[in-house]
Enzyme design. Structure first.
Site, mmCIF file in Angstrom:
data_model
loop_
_atom_site.group_PDB
_atom_site.id
_atom_site.type_symbol
_atom_site.label_atom_id
_atom_site.label_comp_id
_atom_site.label_asym_id
_atom_site.label_seq_id
_atom_site.Cartn_x
_atom_site.Cartn_y
_atom_site.Cartn_z
ATOM 1 N N ARG A 22 3.910 2.142 -3.688
ATOM 2 C CA ARG A 22 3.135 3.434 -3.394
ATOM 3 C C ARG A 22 3.860 4.547 -4.004
ATOM 4 N NH1 ARG A 22 0.504 1.543 1.443
ATOM 5 N NH2 ARG A 22 -1.100 3.190 1.048
ATOM 6 N N GLN A 30 -0.789 5.706 -8.061
ATOM 7 C CA GLN A 30 -1.936 6.151 -7.336
ATOM 8 C C GLN A 30 -3.301 5.722 -7.676
ATOM 9 O OE1 GLN A 30 -1.193 10.145 -6.738
ATOM 10 N NE2 GLN A 30 -1.022 9.908 -4.570
ATOM 11 N N ASP A 50 -4.108 2.321 -6.677
ATOM 12 C CA ASP A 50 -3.356 2.004 -5.110
ATOM 13 C C ASP A 50 -4.879 1.488 -4.282
ATOM 14 O OD1 ASP A 50 -2.638 1.909 -2.544
ATOM 15 O OD2 ASP A 50 -1.372 3.676 -2.656
ATOM 16 N N SER A 79 -4.770 2.316 -0.252
ATOM 17 C CA SER A 79 -4.998 3.534 -0.039
ATOM 18 C C SER A 79 -6.364 4.118 -0.211
ATOM 19 C CB SER A 79 -4.277 4.753 -0.948
ATOM 20 O OG SER A 79 -2.772 4.720 -0.696
ATOM 21 N N TYR A 128 7.409 2.651 4.085
ATOM 22 C CA TYR A 128 6.745 2.333 5.363
ATOM 23 C C TYR A 128 7.579 2.375 6.488
ATOM 24 C CZ TYR A 128 3.615 -0.114 2.084
ATOM 25 O OH TYR A 128 2.638 -0.295 0.947
HETATM 26 P P1 NAD Z 1 0.461 1.641 6.652
HETATM 27 O O1 NAD Z 1 -0.957 1.146 6.812
HETATM 28 O O2 NAD Z 1 1.765 0.736 6.687
HETATM 29 O O3 NAD Z 1 0.831 2.279 8.374
HETATM 30 C C1 NAD Z 1 0.031 3.144 9.043
HETATM 31 C C2 NAD Z 1 0.837 4.220 9.787
HETATM 32 O O4 NAD Z 1 1.535 3.531 10.968
HETATM 33 C C3 NAD Z 1 2.077 4.620 9.096
HETATM 34 O O5 NAD Z 1 1.965 6.236 8.942
HETATM 35 C C4 NAD Z 1 3.215 4.317 9.934
HETATM 36 O O6 NAD Z 1 4.238 5.149 9.921
HETATM 37 C C5 NAD Z 1 2.489 4.243 11.192
HETATM 38 N N1 NAD Z 1 3.213 3.727 12.445
HETATM 39 C C6 NAD Z 1 3.929 2.319 12.281
HETATM 40 N N2 NAD Z 1 4.257 1.893 13.491
HETATM 41 C C7 NAD Z 1 3.990 3.140 14.561
HETATM 42 C C8 NAD Z 1 4.080 3.260 15.879
HETATM 43 N N3 NAD Z 1 4.705 2.332 16.515
HETATM 44 N N4 NAD Z 1 3.394 4.423 16.321
HETATM 45 C C9 NAD Z 1 2.736 5.193 15.577
HETATM 46 N N5 NAD Z 1 2.743 5.210 14.347
HETATM 47 C C10 NAD Z 1 3.228 4.136 13.575
HETATM 48 O O7 NAD Z 1 0.667 2.957 6.079
HETATM 49 P P2 NAD Z 1 -0.018 3.608 4.938
HETATM 50 O O8 NAD Z 1 -1.127 4.504 5.473
HETATM 51 O O9 NAD Z 1 -0.492 2.380 3.975
HETATM 52 O O10 NAD Z 1 1.081 4.466 4.179
HETATM 53 C C11 NAD Z 1 2.304 3.862 3.845
HETATM 54 C C12 NAD Z 1 3.176 4.804 3.201
HETATM 55 O O11 NAD Z 1 3.028 4.893 1.717
HETATM 56 C C13 NAD Z 1 3.249 6.000 3.653
HETATM 57 O O12 NAD Z 1 4.654 6.557 3.633
HETATM 58 C C14 NAD Z 1 2.655 6.760 2.769
HETATM 59 O O13 NAD Z 1 2.842 8.271 2.778
HETATM 60 C C15 NAD Z 1 2.781 6.264 1.643
HETATM 61 N N6 NAD Z 1 1.860 6.460 0.401
HETATM 62 C C16 NAD Z 1 2.227 7.091 -0.767
HETATM 63 C C17 NAD Z 1 1.418 7.388 -1.700
HETATM 64 C C18 NAD Z 1 2.068 7.990 -2.914
HETATM 65 O O14 NAD Z 1 1.268 8.137 -4.028
HETATM 66 N N7 NAD Z 1 3.073 8.307 -3.191
HETATM 67 C C19 NAD Z 1 0.144 6.881 -1.697
HETATM 68 C C20 NAD Z 1 -0.159 6.255 -0.557
HETATM 69 C C21 NAD Z 1 0.599 6.147 0.540
#
Ligand code: NAD
Length: 379
Positions: free
Chosen positions: A122, A127, A130, A133, A228
């Site tokens: 990620r 991106q 991805d 996303s 994550y």
């Molecule tokens: P995900 O689908 O794994 O999880 C969804 C959300 O659930 C996360 O924000 C997580 O913190 C939250 N979560 C987990 N346990 C929880 C709880 N008990 N209560 C409440 N919330 C809880 O996450 P995602 O949307 O796939 O994103 C994963 C990571 O990747 C994030 O840090 C995101 O910012 C990052 N990301 C980065 C990029 C990039 O280009 N740099 C792109 C996409 C995502």
């Protein structure tokens, strides 16, 4: 390279891995594209659209896969379908690699190199590839729409000669990619939105969308190297549930998107919390494929628990198949471009590259991804 896609056979799967647009892009890059006839039927793309985009139409899956260097897919193949893939060829898709049902082993045994898009790093550079996303974004948008449609109440505030309507209250638990898109859509529809996530960095993103971040003092929650969330301790879970019970009780709509990468989803809404919610309110659970965020939610069903409706579809992006496919196919086309040797135009799997080492699950007859190997108990 010869790149193929066949009709998806998983129940309810309407998305495709190659669109006419991505076909034209791949053909322009020097590849040959072959798609099974009627591939795009759920997205209103006929064979003629693919032909116009330079693709060849194959009468069936076997024919499409026969000489393919790369097979692009939305979902993992069945074990039987895995046996139709060409040994030495590459398969790319959402392979759900942690699932222990013999599919990954079958791909390895067949000699197929299989890449799982869920494992894409990620990072900013990855991106455009991805797929998690892109599909989470579409799902987040659709969950808010679905909730609005099912609620039986209006979302925005309306002041009319016939009376005033208060804005509906929406609570989003888990504010990653899907959650943020649900928040943005809820705001656009006029709801009063609040949100929570265990990763404190998310607060600013929630507020930038005009929603309120629910502050809960959980102590150190941290995050993994990949960005994550980590699993909470029992005490942290208790504190989170206690604080969110009040917020759920005030909400008309609760959307849960909390996930722990490669592990069962945390339960963030318990039966006791549902019992305190208003009759007729609605909970949308996004995490059902990984066990569910809501106690009592059932896959692909809307169930009523203590007067609250709990909806947990397994595949929200498939309900917005056209744009979900367009985004996904763009992710895959960008990925293929990274795998094409710029000099020869041929497929090059350079295991020194993070992008490739992170996503390649099976190769040369083995499960080579260390984390998947360990989780599947491969020797
Ligand atoms: P995900 O689908 O794994 O999880 C969804 C959300 O659930 C996360 O924000 C997580 O913190 C939250 N979560 C987990 N346990 C929880 C709880 N008990 N209560 C409440 N919330 C809880 O996450 P995602 O949307 O796939 O994103 C994963 C990571 O990747 C994030 O840090 C995101 O910012 C990052 N990301 C980065 C990029 C990039 O280009 N740099 C792109 C996409 C995502």
């Amino acid at each position: 390279m010869r790149i193929a896609a066949a009709r998806e056979t998983a129940p309810g799967e309407t998305r495709v891995a190659i669109t006419p647009e991505s076909s034209a892009r791949l053909v322009k890059g020097g590849d040959q594209v072959v798609v099974e006839s009627d591939l795009g039927e759920h997205c209103f793309w006929g064979d003629e659209h693919y032909r116009d985009a330079g693709a060849e139409i194959a009468p069936d899956r076997r024919f499409a896969f026969e000489k393919a260097d790369i097979v692009l897919a939305v979902r993992r193949p069945t074990i039987e379908q895995a046996s139709q893939l060409r040994p030495g060829g590459l398969l790319i898709g959402f392979l759900d690699p942690f699932r222990k049902d013999g599919t990954i082993e079958a791909l390895a045994a067949r000699g197929v190199s299989a890449m799982s898009v869920e494992m894409m790093p990620r990072t900013t550079t990855a991106q455009k590839m991805d797929a998690l996303s892109s599909q989470h974004s579409i799902a987040g948008y659709y969950m808010a729409l679905l909730a609005a449609e099912r609620l039986g109440k209006a979302l925005p505030m309306m002041v009319t000669p016939s009376g005033a309507i208060h804005p509906a209250r929406m609570l989003v638990i888990g504010s990653g990619v899907a959650g943020l898109q649900a928040i943005a859509t809820g705001k656009r529809l006029g709801a009063r939105v609040e949100a929570f996530d265990t990763r404190p960095v998310v607060k600013e993103q929630v507020e930038s969308l005009g929603a309120k971040f629910v502050e809960i003092d959980l102590g150190d929650t941290g995050q993994t190297e990949g960005g994550y969330a980590k699993e909470l301790t029992d005490e942290q879970k208790r504190r989170q549930r206690e604080a969110l019970a009040d917020r759920c009780a005030a909400a008309d709509i609760v959307i849960t998107t909390a996930q722990l990468f490669g592990r069962p989803a945390p339960v963030v809404v318990t039966r006791a919390m549902l019992a305190r919610m208003k009759p007729g309110s609605l909970v949308v659970d996004y995490a059902i494929e990984s066990g569910g965020n809501v106690e009592g939610s059932q896959a692909d069903k809307e169930v009523e628990i203590d007067g609250v409706r709990v909806l947990a579809m397994r595949n929200y992006p498939a309900m917005v198949a056209v744009d979900a496919s367009r985004m996904y196919a763009n992710n895959l086309a960008a990925f293929v471009e990274e795998l094409r040797d710029p000099e020869s135009g041929e497929l090059k799997l350079d295991l020194e590259r993070d992008l490739i080492a992170s996503t390649l699950i099976t190769h040369k007859g083995e499960i080579i991804h260390p984390m998947i190997r360990e989780r599947l108990g491969a020797s």
